[in-house]
Write a protein that holds these residues in place. Structure first.
Motif, PDB file in Angstrom:
ATOM      1  N   LYS A   1     -49.062 -60.553   3.469  1.00  0.00           N
ATOM      2  CA  LYS A   1     -50.394 -60.010   3.207  1.00  0.00           C
ATOM      3  C   LYS A   1     -51.055 -60.714   2.028  1.00  0.00           C
ATOM      4  O   LYS A   1     -52.267 -60.961   2.043  1.00  0.00           O
ATOM      5  N   SER A   2     -50.259 -61.033   1.006  1.00  0.00           N
ATOM      6  CA  SER A   2     -50.808 -61.734  -0.150  1.00  0.00           C
ATOM      7  C   SER A   2     -51.278 -63.140   0.227  1.00  0.00           C
ATOM      8  O   SER A   2     -52.373 -63.568  -0.184  1.00  0.00           O
ATOM      9  N   ARG A   3     -50.496 -63.849   1.013  1.00  0.00           N
ATOM     10  CA  ARG A   3     -50.885 -65.195   1.436  1.00  0.00           C
ATOM     11  C   ARG A   3     -52.096 -65.163   2.355  1.00  0.00           C
ATOM     12  O   ARG A   3     -52.969 -66.028   2.259  1.00  0.00           O
ATOM     13  N   ILE A   4     -52.165 -64.171   3.220  1.00  0.00           N
ATOM     14  CA  ILE A   4     -53.332 -64.052   4.108  1.00  0.00           C
ATOM     15  C   ILE A   4     -54.595 -63.810   3.288  1.00  0.00           C
ATOM     16  O   ILE A   4     -55.645 -64.416   3.525  1.00  0.00           O
ATOM     17  N   ALA A   5     -54.505 -62.921   2.293  1.00  0.00           N
ATOM     18  CA  ALA A   5     -55.673 -62.629   1.466  1.00  0.00           C
ATOM     19  C   ALA A   5     -56.131 -63.867   0.686  1.00  0.00           C
ATOM     20  O   ALA A   5     -57.335 -64.167   0.615  1.00  0.00           O
ATOM     21  N   SER A   6     -55.183 -64.605   0.095  1.00  0.00           N
ATOM     22  CA  SER A   6     -55.556 -65.796  -0.674  1.00  0.00           C
ATOM     23  C   SER A   6     -56.120 -66.886   0.233  1.00  0.00           C
ATOM     24  O   SER A   6     -57.080 -67.575  -0.137  1.00  0.00           O
ATOM     25  N   THR A   7     -55.548 -67.050   1.427  1.00  0.00           N
ATOM     26  CA  THR A   7     -56.056 -68.065   2.356  1.00  0.00           C
ATOM     27  C   THR A   7     -57.450 -67.719   2.844  1.00  0.00           C
ATOM     28  O   THR A   7     -58.307 -68.607   2.994  1.00  0.00           O
ATOM     29  N   GLU A   8     -57.708 -66.445   3.094  1.00  0.00           N
ATOM     30  CA  GLU A   8     -59.050 -66.038   3.503  1.00  0.00           C
ATOM     31  C   GLU A   8     -60.069 -66.283   2.391  1.00  0.00           C
ATOM     32  O   GLU A   8     -61.215 -66.662   2.655  1.00  0.00           O
ATOM     33  N   SER A   9     -59.648 -66.088   1.142  1.00  0.00           N
ATOM     34  CA  SER A   9     -60.543 -66.388   0.022  1.00  0.00           C
ATOM     35  C   SER A   9     -60.855 -67.883  -0.043  1.00  0.00           C
ATOM     36  O   SER A   9     -62.008 -68.279  -0.255  1.00  0.00           O
ATOM     37  N   LEU A  10     -59.819 -68.704   0.138  1.00  0.00           N
ATOM     38  CA  LEU A  10     -60.042 -70.153   0.159  1.00  0.00           C
ATOM     39  C   LEU A  10     -60.938 -70.559   1.323  1.00  0.00           C
ATOM     40  O   LEU A  10     -61.797 -71.446   1.179  1.00  0.00           O
TER      41      LEU A  10
ATOM     42  N   THR B   1     -61.861 -75.625   6.332  1.00  0.00           N
ATOM     43  CA  THR B   1     -62.166 -74.290   6.841  1.00  0.00           C
ATOM     44  C   THR B   1     -61.410 -74.008   8.133  1.00  0.00           C
ATOM     45  O   THR B   1     -60.840 -72.923   8.318  1.00  0.00           O
ATOM     46  N   ASP B   2     -61.400 -74.994   9.026  1.00  0.00           N
ATOM     47  CA  ASP B   2     -60.660 -74.827  10.285  1.00  0.00           C
ATOM     48  C   ASP B   2     -59.164 -74.665  10.026  1.00  0.00           C
ATOM     49  O   ASP B   2     -58.504 -73.808  10.639  1.00  0.00           O
ATOM     50  N   ASN B   3     -58.628 -75.474   9.124  1.00  0.00           N
ATOM     51  CA  ASN B   3     -57.195 -75.377   8.824  1.00  0.00           C
ATOM     52  C   ASN B   3     -56.857 -74.035   8.185  1.00  0.00           C
ATOM     53  O   ASN B   3     -55.788 -73.460   8.463  1.00  0.00           O
ATOM     54  N   ALA B   4     -57.748 -73.532   7.327  1.00  0.00           N
ATOM     55  CA  ALA B   4     -57.506 -72.223   6.718  1.00  0.00           C
ATOM     56  C   ALA B   4     -57.507 -71.126   7.774  1.00  0.00           C
ATOM     57  O   ALA B   4     -56.683 -70.199   7.733  1.00  0.00           O
ATOM     58  N   GLY B   5     -58.432 -71.225   8.739  1.00  0.00           N
ATOM     59  CA  GLY B   5     -58.452 -70.241   9.820  1.00  0.00           C
ATOM     60  C   GLY B   5     -57.184 -70.279  10.651  1.00  0.00           C
ATOM     61  O   GLY B   5     -56.629 -69.229  11.017  1.00  0.00           O
TER      62      GLY B   5
ATOM     63  N   LEU C   1     -54.268 -71.288   9.610  1.00  0.00           N
ATOM     64  CA  LEU C   1     -53.175 -70.780   8.785  1.00  0.00           C
ATOM     65  C   LEU C   1     -53.201 -69.258   8.729  1.00  0.00           C
ATOM     66  O   LEU C   1     -52.135 -68.608   8.757  1.00  0.00           O
ATOM     67  N   VAL C   2     -54.392 -68.671   8.667  1.00  0.00           N
ATOM     68  CA  VAL C   2     -54.497 -67.204   8.675  1.00  0.00           C
ATOM     69  C   VAL C   2     -53.954 -66.643   9.982  1.00  0.00           C
ATOM     70  O   VAL C   2     -53.225 -65.631   9.988  1.00  0.00           O
ATOM     71  N   ASP C   3     -54.303 -67.277  11.098  1.00  0.00           N
ATOM     72  CA  ASP C   3     -53.790 -66.820  12.397  1.00  0.00           C
ATOM     73  C   ASP C   3     -52.273 -66.912  12.453  1.00  0.00           C
ATOM     74  O   ASP C   3     -51.598 -65.993  12.945  1.00  0.00           O
ATOM     75  N   GLU C   4     -51.715 -68.013  11.943  1.00  0.00           N
ATOM     76  CA  GLU C   4     -50.266 -68.187  11.960  1.00  0.00           C
ATOM     77  C   GLU C   4     -49.582 -67.147  11.067  1.00  0.00           C
ATOM     78  O   GLU C   4     -48.558 -66.556  11.454  1.00  0.00           O
ATOM     79  N   LEU C   5     -50.132 -66.917   9.880  1.00  0.00           N
ATOM     80  CA  LEU C   5     -49.549 -65.915   8.982  1.00  0.00           C
ATOM     81  C   LEU C   5     -49.667 -64.509   9.561  1.00  0.00           C
ATOM     82  O   LEU C   5     -48.774 -63.668   9.369  1.00  0.00           O
ATOM     83  N   THR C   6     -50.766 -64.252  10.267  1.00  0.00           N
ATOM     84  CA  THR C   6     -50.930 -62.936  10.896  1.00  0.00           C
ATOM     85  C   THR C   6     -49.876 -62.711  11.974  1.00  0.00           C
ATOM     86  O   THR C   6     -49.305 -61.617  12.087  1.00  0.00           O
ATOM     87  N   ARG C   7     -49.584 -63.756  12.763  1.00  0.00           N
ATOM     88  CA  ARG C   7     -48.529 -63.632  13.773  1.00  0.00           C
ATOM     89  C   ARG C   7     -47.175 -63.388  13.119  1.00  0.00           C
ATOM     90  O   ARG C   7     -46.377 -62.559  13.594  1.00  0.00           O
ATOM     91  N   LYS C   8     -46.915 -64.089  12.031  1.00  0.00           N
ATOM     92  CA  LYS C   8     -45.643 -63.883  11.333  1.00  0.00           C
ATOM     93  C   LYS C   8     -45.576 -62.484  10.727  1.00  0.00           C
ATOM     94  O   LYS C   8     -44.507 -61.851  10.710  1.00  0.00           O
ATOM     95  N   LEU C   9     -46.711 -61.990  10.218  1.00  0.00           N
ATOM     96  CA  LEU C   9     -46.743 -60.629   9.677  1.00  0.00           C
ATOM     97  C   LEU C   9     -46.463 -59.606  10.763  1.00  0.00           C
ATOM     98  O   LEU C   9     -45.683 -58.655  10.557  1.00  0.00           O
TER      99      LEU C   9
END
Length: 331
Positions: free
Chosen positions: A8-17, A290-294, A296-304
């Motif tokens: 959750k922390s990594r998802i939040a920071s990646t979304e901010s980036l 921006t695309d890479n951050a999106g 990464l968020v999708d990948e982290l969400t699947r792992k979460l």
């Protein structure tokens, strides 16, 4: 597997980036049209100055510094145009890499290059490596002004006109990025001074009597051609026709007055096209980020979700195991 809190922390920071990258992309998108138009608007004046120098070089037979210096001087000036800010992908690193290649090539030829750097990123790079730099300029890489071009051209003009005994240089190169379109920006090497006059036979002309017109060759060397054409510069191809112009008060004085304007206009043109290239590079880099951050968020969400599912499965397993154990004890 990492904990759910870490995901959750990594998802939040990646979304901010991602929001920051998107904002930078939008800012660059809003500026690219203006920087491109400014660069194109400066080209007619630069071409006019170039044509004036061509006319002088083609129809006079002068021993002038703009056409070459007779003294034996191995010192060469190299100006690298980098950026002040980051987040522009490989923009600055490409300039530095090509500059280093040019410096090494000049040194192998027995010359002594003197480095001039424009842009905070390039200044920081060479300062960190304790590289001797003759002069630096910073602060306007994304929106260069006429004043900045005047300061740079004045320094380089004085260095070129100074004799060898006073530390002057015999050649002047610029390494910059040429704006082709929004997707393509090419690193170029331009040998600005001296210019070269190439005399052609009359049979090589157009045959229509227009001997006064030469062909413009900017001396632009790209990465694939630099090894073969490293000594070429601006070339005025003219025929051996007699002069068609008279100059007042004299051709020497006209050249003396037009030479600083020629250098300033060409430096300003390079600064403007480099600014357009920097803005386009930043927009492309931020779009990719921006695309890479999106992704990464999708990948982290699947792992979460997988981590949460594994946690739920483990809890159910523990509950079932406890129930079985109680049942066994009662029996």
């Amino acid at each position: 597997m990492a904990s759910q809190l870490a995901f959750k922390s990594r998802i939040a920071s990646t979304e901010s980036l991602k929001k920051i990258f998107n904002a930078q992309e939008m800012i660059a998108s809003s500026r690219i049209a203006k920087t491109r138009d400014v660069a194109l608007a400066a080209k007619p004046f630069s071409d006019a100055i170039y044509d004036a120098v061509r006319a002088l070089a083609a129809h006079t037979h002068l021993d002038h510094p703009i056409l070459g210096k007779n003294e034996d001087n191995p010192r060469v000036a190299v100006l690298a145009l980098t950026s002040d800010r980051g987040m522009a992908g490989a923009y600055t690193s490409s300039i530095i890499r090509e500059t280093e290649t040019l410096l090494n090539r000049l040194e192998k030829q027995g010359k002594e290059p003197q480095l001039f750097v424009y842009g905070r990123r390039g200044v920081t790079y060479y300062r960190y490596r304790n590289r001797q730099v003759a002069a630096t300029w910073q602060g306007e890489s994304d929106a260069p002004t006429v004043g900045m071009a005047a300061r740079i051209s004045k320094t380089l003009f004085e260095s070129y006109m100074a004799p060898a005994s006073e530390g002057g240089v015999s050649e002047f190169y610029i390494v910059f990025t040429e704006f082709v379109n929004m997707v393509v920006q090419k690193v170029r090497i331009l040998r600005m001074l001296p210019v070269e006059v190439k005399l052609l036979d009359d049979d090589d002309g157009d045959g229509d009597g227009s001997h006064a017109e030469g062909n413009r060759k900017d001396g632009l060397l790209d990465k694939d051609q630099s090894d073969q054409e490293e000594d070429s510069g601006p070339v005025f191809e003219v025929t051996k026709a007699p002069p068609l112009y008279s100059f007042e008060p004299s051709a020497e004085k006209v050249l003396d007055n037009i030479m600083p304007k020629y250098i300033q206009s060409r430096v300003h043109e390079c600064l403007l096209t480099a600014a357009a290239s920097e803005t386009a590079s930043r927009q492309n880099a931020m779009h990719t980020a921006t695309d890479n951050a999106g992704k990464l968020v999708d990948e982290l969400t699947r792992k979460l979700n997988a981590s949460r599912q594994a946690s739920i499965t483990q809890e159910l397993t523990e509950i079932v195991g406890s129930a079985d154990a109680l049942k066994t004890e009662i029996e």
